[in-house]
Design a protein around this motif. Structure first.
Motif, PDB file in Angstrom:
ATOM      1  N   LEU A   2       0.811  -1.204   0.000  1.00 21.35           N
ATOM      2  CA  LEU A   2       0.000   0.000   0.000  1.00 21.35           C
ATOM      3  C   LEU A   2       0.852   1.264   0.000  1.00 21.35           C
ATOM      4  N   ASP A   3       2.084   1.191   0.549  1.00 14.30           N
ATOM      5  CA  ASP A   3       2.937   2.368   0.625  1.00 14.30           C
ATOM      6  C   ASP A   3       3.879   2.492  -0.570  1.00 14.30           C
ATOM      7  N   ASP A   4       3.737   1.593  -1.562  1.00 14.50           N
ATOM      8  CA  ASP A   4       4.568   1.713  -2.761  1.00 14.50           C
ATOM      9  C   ASP A   4       4.190   2.983  -3.520  1.00 14.50           C
ATOM     10  N   THR A   5       5.197   3.746  -3.888  1.00 14.27           N
ATOM     11  CA  THR A   5       4.944   4.966  -4.637  1.00 14.27           C
ATOM     12  C   THR A   5       6.149   5.265  -5.508  1.00 14.27           C
ATOM     13  N   THR A   6       6.044   6.296  -6.298  1.00 11.79           N
ATOM     14  CA  THR A   6       7.137   6.702  -7.176  1.00 11.79           C
ATOM     15  C   THR A   6       8.260   7.296  -6.341  1.00 11.79           C
ATOM     16  N   THR A   7       9.467   6.790  -6.565  1.00 10.59           N
ATOM     17  CA  THR A   7      10.638   7.334  -5.873  1.00 10.59           C
ATOM     18  C   THR A   7      11.401   8.237  -6.812  1.00 10.59           C
ATOM     19  N   ALA A  41       1.028   5.525  -6.763  1.00 13.09           N
ATOM     20  CA  ALA A  41       2.216   6.008  -7.461  1.00 13.09           C
ATOM     21  C   ALA A  41       1.875   6.909  -8.635  1.00 13.09           C
ATOM     22  N   VAL A  42       0.601   6.964  -9.038  1.00  8.06           N
ATOM     23  CA  VAL A  42       0.229   7.694 -10.257  1.00  8.06           C
ATOM     24  C   VAL A  42       0.416   9.202 -10.123  1.00  8.06           C
ATOM     25  N   PRO A  78      -7.570   9.417 -13.185  1.00  4.46           N
ATOM     26  CA  PRO A  78      -6.750   8.356 -13.782  1.00  4.46           C
ATOM     27  C   PRO A  78      -7.441   7.007 -13.905  1.00  4.46           C
ATOM     28  N   ILE A  79      -8.539   6.778 -13.182  1.00  3.30           N
ATOM     29  CA  ILE A  79      -9.132   5.442 -13.117  1.00  3.30           C
ATOM     30  C   ILE A  79      -9.931   5.163 -14.386  1.00  3.30           C
ATOM     31  N   SER A  80      -9.667   4.015 -15.010  1.00  2.00           N
ATOM     32  CA  SER A  80     -10.347   3.633 -16.253  1.00  2.00           C
ATOM     33  C   SER A  80     -11.609   2.827 -15.995  1.00  2.00           C
TER      34      SER A  80
END
Length: 942
Positions: free
Chosen positions: A300-305, A533-534, A549-551
């Protein structure tokens, strides 16, 4: 009275047995068909319930996403997410989650295609002549895709093999330096055209560079060129012990490797579709975490670094789950040629290309490698920055949905488009590190746009994705095989040939995605990142994708285990709440199943011929249609059996009364009242009905066991009252007619003349006149046959045509209408009873016109001619009943199906023909009775 009734039944044993048989068949058919209806419904509803539980029940898409074609045909096209980029805001997603009854709401944001590379390895060891000091191996690659139908040659690649020593650059990762240190300790000037390349040591001690044009391309904007245009020169040294020494580039450094085999590796550009999901919702929906086979799952905490390797460079890295199955149908073949006289050292790029291109040599074999094997090689390296797997996001390509033209036969023709603008890959604002895919030069079917990179403001921004885990799409759970395609998010599209020509062109295999973003078949999202991450990834983007962003949102409803009427209503109500709350397009996927749709694909520019394909679209509401159809089918068959048996019995009782007209007239003259005469007729019929009911009670259980149908005691006991009631209803009208007849009626002619019909001029015309003289009797026989033909048409249509016509779906093909042997038996019995009714009509006609027929025989008519006359009458009744029955059956089948497919028309025509043939055979019995007519006695009586 009872004794008199028993005497009458015993005295006319033949007629009594016929009546008893008719009631027995009708009653037994009622009991067995009732059991078959219950068993059939349980089987069908059970199969529907087991096979219609998909991963989700409701599909929520942006407003206007539903195409007119989908709305008209009740279908959802395969890979409905391809071409659907954004449109739903995070606030709308929260609204969907808050709707009462929503168990799981799983969003997915389609971002677009990222370019990555897959290695293609050619073992050229056997092509090397170890006796030569210097030689060049030329590889002529050819790209093939789409089952080998699309083929394109590529520029040659070269491998320079020398026994002389080589000097290698000690690259530190900086491309802006004017010179570079080499392995001999010296520094050599950096060549902007050749790059940092190996140098060959000459016998006099000097060294010359061996240019590699591929390095020069990579140092610029690689996206401006196609991988078919790229050519390269790899340099290796053949050591005295027969091994090979080469230089391998690694991030930030170079490394020399020594191997026993000379394997040349090229990188082929592959576009992978990237999507963002909510990891927790995806786990609950399809078990995404359980499908991870290597590495870790998304958190859940994955994001763009974001990192800054230099003062003017920013790198953004997105964590992704990568697929273990690339679903790519691409193969690279290469012909190998040894060029013993070629000398590339010291030549500038322009002269090097001309020299190697004109060189002649000896063919030394071919090599072949698939991109699927190359992707497996990547996976084998393990997850790391130098292994598997990474790709760039400098320009994110977005391919829209295909458009269709409707053909007269109901098929769809995909609208072809010219190759998309190549500047999208290599525009001035983009810095792509990979060449554009080779099939991007082919005609496409989807509009392609680029999600622009945010303005840099003089600051270099690099966007990448990096694998943190590998997932296997085929290990995802939560759906049935009959409902998973194509509504499931990760299902690869595969289409089979729809005609023999297309199947032969495809080699009997399905067509698969080719890797062209504009191609007709689009791969599913093979890279998954966290929805969180978006925002950082698209920071600075001015397109609507960033804010919405949601399709699509896939919704699973709570308290729904399988398809039932209650579950269907619950899903419908929740879908209405979502639509009212959000204003988005909402489709009920609950109870849906793949439905074949024929699609015509125009020819491609790389050799692929025009193809006609069968594509599995999704039909909505299949389960509901099937469960309603099985109820209608059983109800219709049940009613038809009872009606035709009633007509058969009514005709038989009427014939018995007519045969006893003199006797009944005598009873009336003796003082019997009309009520007593009616009671006599009904008593005889009731006795036969009671006997038939008792016999049906005994026959129902063994017959049901033979047909594998469950029948309870309550259903079986119903046979007695049903038989009695059916017999009384059938005998009511003849009894009333007998009671109301005048005693003098016995002396009147039995057949009235047809004054309004012209004098017949042929035997066929005479048969027509004879039928018109007794219109009621003719219509009764034709009606009984028509009902039988109607029943057989319905059952035959269900067995033959409903598999592909009721809903045209995989679930319909598997379940069909569950036509059981009892249904078929009931339909066949109704036809036979209808034919028996026709034979009874003809028999009565022969008996009533016995004097006329005897007169015709006396004036010279032969028995064969008279038999033909009776046969024509039977043919006319059969044709009338068969045509009417086929029409009614066709209408009923269309009612069940919801349309009128051509297959049903063929079935109805075939059943009508069978009905006519059976009637003609039934007419043989009364025709044979002509020989037994007592001509002399009948003429004497006249």
């Amino acid at each position: 009275m009872l004794g008199f009734i028993w005497g009458q039944l015993r005295g006319r044993a033949g007629r009594s047995v016929a009546l008893l048989a008719g009631v027995l068949v009708a009653t037994t058919g009622f009991v067995v068909l009732t059991g078959a209806t219950t068993t059939s419904r349980l089987d069908v509803t059970g199969a529907v319930e087991r096979n219609t539980r998909a991963a989700y029940d409701i599909l929520v898409r942006p407003n206007g996403a539903r195409t007119p074609l989908e709305a008209e045909r009740g279908l959802v096209r395969p890979n409905y997410l391809s071409g659907l980029f954004g449109g739903i805001t995070p606030a709308q997603y929260e609204q969907v989650k808050e709707v009462a009854g929503v168990d799981v709401a799983a969003p997915i944001a389609m971002l677009g295609y990222s370019t990555s590379t897959v290695p293609v390895r050619f073992d050229v060891t056997r092509a090397v002549d170890p006796s030569l000091e210097r030689q060049v191996i030329r590889l002529n690659p050819t790209f093939t895709a789409e089952r080998g139908l699309s083929t394109a040659p590529s520029s040659p690649r070269y491998v320079y093999v020398t026994k002389r020593p080589l000097l290698y650059p000690e690259w530190g990762g900086d491309v802006d330096v004017p010179s570079s240190p080499y392995s001999d300790g010296r520094t050599y000037k950096y060549d902007e055209y050749c790059g940092q390349v190996p140098r060959e040591v000459l016998p006099d001690g000097r060294s010359e560079p061996i240019c590699d044009p591929y390095l020069a391309v990579r140092s610029g904007n690689a996206g401006q060129s196609s991988e078919r245009e790229n050519w390269s020169v790899d340099t290796v040294r053949l050591l005295p012990d027969g091994r090979f020494e080469a230089n391998r580039w690694l991030p930030g450094r170079a490394e020399r490797v020594v191997t026993d085999q000379l394997v040349v590796t090229y990188r082929v550009t592959v576009p992978f579709l990237l999507a963002a999901v909510d990891p927790e919702a995806e786990q609950r929906l399809v078990g995404l975490d359980d499908a991870v086979t290597e590495g870790r799952s998304l958190r859940l905490d994955d994001t763009t670094t974001e990192t800054s390797p230099g003062p003017s460079v920013t790198e953004r890295s997105v964590p992704v789950l990568s697929t273990s199955r690339p679903y790519l149908d691409v193969t690279v073949r290469s012909a190998l040629t040894r060029l013993p006289q070629a000398r590339p050292a010291g030549l500038p790029i322009g002269e090097l290309e001309r020299t190697l291109g004109r060189a002649t040599g000896l063919g030394v074999g071919t090599e072949e490698y698939t991109l699927t094997d190359g992707y497996r090689d990547l996976l084998a390296k393990g997850i790391s920055k130098t292994g598997c797997c990474t790709g760039e996001l400098q320009t994110i390509m977005q391919a829209g949905a295909p458009e269709y033209e409707r053909l007269p036969d109901g098929a769809l023709r995909a609208v072809a488009r010219p190759p998309f603008d190549h500047a999208l890959y290599g525009g001035e604002s983009a810095l792509n590190l990979h060449s554009r895919p080779w099939l991007a030069d082919d005609n496409g079917f989807r509009p392609v746009t680029a999600l622009p990179q945010p303005p840099s403001g003089g600051h270099l921004q690099l966007r990448f994705w990096q694998t943190v885990g590998i997932f296997d799409p085929e290990k995802l759970s939560g759906f049935s095989d009959l409902s998973r395609v194509p509504l499931e998010t990760y299902e690869p599209p595969r289409t089979d040939g729809a005609d023999e020509r297309s199947r032969q062109a495809l080699g009997g295999r399905p067509l698969e995605p080719s890797g062209n973003p504009a191609g007709y078949l689009s791969s599913p999202p093979l890279l998954l990142t966290n929805l969180a991450a978006v925002p950082k990834l698209l920071e600075g983007d001015v397109t609507p994708t960033r804010t919405a962003p949601i399709s699509a949102i896939r919704v699973r409803v709570s308290d729904v285990a399988g398809y039932t009427d209650r579950s269907a209503e619950r899903v419908r109500l929740i879908a209405e709440r979502i639509a009212d709350t959000t204003g988005l397009d909402v489709d009920l996927t609950f109870g849906s199943s793949p439905a074949p749709q024929t699609v015509e694909l125009p020819a491609g520019s790389f050799g692929r011929p025009e193809l006609r394909l069968t594509e599995p679209w999704s039909a909505l509401g299949v389960a509901s249609v099937i469960t309603r159809a099985v109820d209608r089918k059983s109800l219709v068959l049940f009613g038809l059996v009872l009606v035709v048996c009633g007509l058969f019995l009514g005709n038989a009782v009427s014939a018995a009364v007519r045969d006893r007209r003199r006797e009944l007239a005598v009873l009336a003259c003796l003082g019997w009242s009309a009520r007593r005469i009616a009671a006599l007729v009904l008593g005889e019929v009731a006795a036969l009905g009671l006997a038939a009911g008792l016999l049906a009670l005994g026959l129902a259980f063994p017959l049901a066991a033979a047909l594998d149908i469950g029948i309870g005691w309550r259903q079986a006991v119903l046979a007695v009252p049903v038989a009695l009631l059916l017999a009384l209803v059938a005998g009511l009208v003849p009894a009333l007619r007998a009671a109301g007849a005048h005693p003098a009626a016995a002396l009147r002619p039995l057949v009235a003349p047809a004054r309004w019909v012209r004098r017949p001029r042929s035997l066929f015309g005479m048969a027509l006149v004879n039928l018109v003289r007794t219109p009621g009797r003719t219509l009764l026989g034709a009606g009984a046959l028509a009902i039988g033909v109607t029943a057989l048409t319905l059952v035959s249509a269900a067995a033959y045509a409903f598999r592909g016509a009721i809903v045209g779906s995989l679930l319909g093909d598997t379940i069909s209408l569950n036509v059981r042997s009892a249904d078929t038996l009931a339909a066949v019995v109704t036809v036979l009873l209808g034919a028996g009714a026709v034979a009874d009509v003809l028999y009565l006609n022969v008996r009533d016109r016995a004097a006329e027929l005897s007169t015709l025989r006396a004036v010279g008519w032969t028995d064969a001619t008279l038999a033909r006359l009776v046969g024509y009458e039977g043919l006319l009744i059969g044709a009338l009943g068969a045509v009417a029955g086929a029409g009614l059956g066709l209408a009923g089948a269309a009612w069940l199906v919801g349309g009128l497919p051509s297959a049903l028309i063929l079935v109805a025509a075939a059943v009508a023909l069978v009905g006519v043939l059976i009637t003609c055979l039934a007419a043989l019995v009364p025709a044979a009775l002509l020989r037994r007519l007592p001509t002399a006695r009948l003429l004497a009586e006249e």
